[in-house]
Enzyme design. Structure first.
Site, PDB file in Angstrom:
ATOM      1  N   SER A 124       0.849  -1.199   0.000  1.00 12.66           N
ATOM      2  CA  SER A 124       0.000   0.000   0.000  1.00 12.66           C
ATOM      3  C   SER A 124       0.887   1.252   0.000  1.00 12.66           C
ATOM      4  CB  SER A 124      -0.952  -0.046   1.190  1.00 12.66           C
ATOM      5  OG  SER A 124      -1.974   0.908   1.063  1.00 12.66           O
ATOM      6  N   ASP A 192      -9.787  -5.085  -4.974  1.00 12.36           N
ATOM      7  CA  ASP A 192      -9.267  -4.064  -4.058  1.00 12.36           C
ATOM      8  C   ASP A 192     -10.245  -2.886  -4.007  1.00 12.36           C
ATOM      9  OD1 ASP A 192      -7.770  -1.917  -2.831  1.00 12.36           O
ATOM     10  OD2 ASP A 192      -5.937  -3.039  -3.279  1.00 12.36           O
ATOM     11  N   HIS A 220      -8.354  -4.937  -0.362  1.00 16.17           N
ATOM     12  CA  HIS A 220      -7.126  -4.249   0.051  1.00 16.17           C
ATOM     13  C   HIS A 220      -6.607  -4.757   1.398  1.00 16.17           C
ATOM     14  CE1 HIS A 220      -4.312  -0.911  -0.503  1.00 16.17           C
ATOM     15  NE2 HIS A 220      -4.428  -0.655   0.791  1.00 16.17           N
TER      16      HIS A 220
END
Length: 241
Positions: A124, A192, A220
């Site tokens: 991320s 995601d 995610h």
């Protein structure tokens, strides 16, 4: 005007770096290293993965990733960002880069582990840090999990027509991709809900030597829980090369 820009900057920093409550004891406290202002965890190994975590967690939340990596037989250097956990300072893009660079310098100077034994891994927000470290020549391979093209692109996805010139912490992965000549593995959940899978696809086409490993059905925040085995299966062959 100056006050307005200052407030905008504070809001951006709070949005990009939503750190957990300060002062939480890191996972594996016996492995914590403080060196030249940087804070990180270290597990030795012939090959070492330098791990840069996401923006909503700190080293107290690093057990799932560190445990997964250690099952692959590698060492781990997990870096804390300024303003997170027990690290001092204030969160910022440049501060995160400085912490990462300091930890990697420690790895070379104090442990004798040169760049050929280092795999850079970001998840991320951490993909922005890992990509910058790759641009600086600090590793032999690069792994990006749930990467974004740039913070500007993410901002515009949420606020259409948001001016890129006002973004303070850019983490511009797409601008750096073409200049990184390392083997790159991109792991991205196809569902995601924070950073679109399409961003991972786009980056896979921008790095000269990238491969994309879609994790079917993954979102995610469930990659290291629901889909941990799939992530491990994607990592294993890339680590062995």
């Amino acid at each position: 005007m100056a006050i307005g820009l200052g407030i905008l900057g504070w809001v951006q920093t709070s949005f990009i770096f939503p750190a957990p409550a300060r002062g939480r004891e890191p996972a594996y406290p016996d492995q914590v290293v403080h060196w030249e202002g940087a804070t990180f965890l270290f597990f030795n190994g012939r090959k070492v993965v330098a791990y840069f975590h996401g923006n909503g967690e700190d080293l107290a939340d690093s057990i799932p990733m560190i445990s997964l990596l250690r099952t692959l037989g590698v060492g781990v250097l997990a870096v804390e960002y300024p303003g997170y956990g027990i690290a001092g300072g204030t969160p910022s893009e440049q501060g995160a880069y400085q912490a990462a660079e300091t930890a990697l310098r420690w790895l070379r100077s104090e442990q004798g582990i040169d760049r050929d034994r280092v795999v850079l891994l970001g998840q991320s927000l951490g993909t922005g840090v890992a990509t910058e470290m790759a641009r600086r020549g600090s590793g032999a391979r690069l792994i990006l999990i749930s990467p974004f093209t740039s913070v500007s692109d993410v901002a515009r996805m949420r606020i259409p027509f948001f001016p890129a010139s006002l973004v303070r912490h850019r983490f511009d992965n797409k601008a750096k991709a073409a200049g990184i000549d390392l083997p790159v593995l991109i792991i991205h959940g196809t569902e995601d809900d924070v950073v679109p899978f399409a961003m991972g696809e786009r980056l896979a086409n921008m790095f000269p030597h990238a491969q994309l490993a879609p994790i079917q059905g993954a979102q995610h925040n469930d990659l290291l829980t629901v889909h941990a085995l799939s992530v491990r299966d994607a990592l294993m062959p890339f680590m062995k090369l």
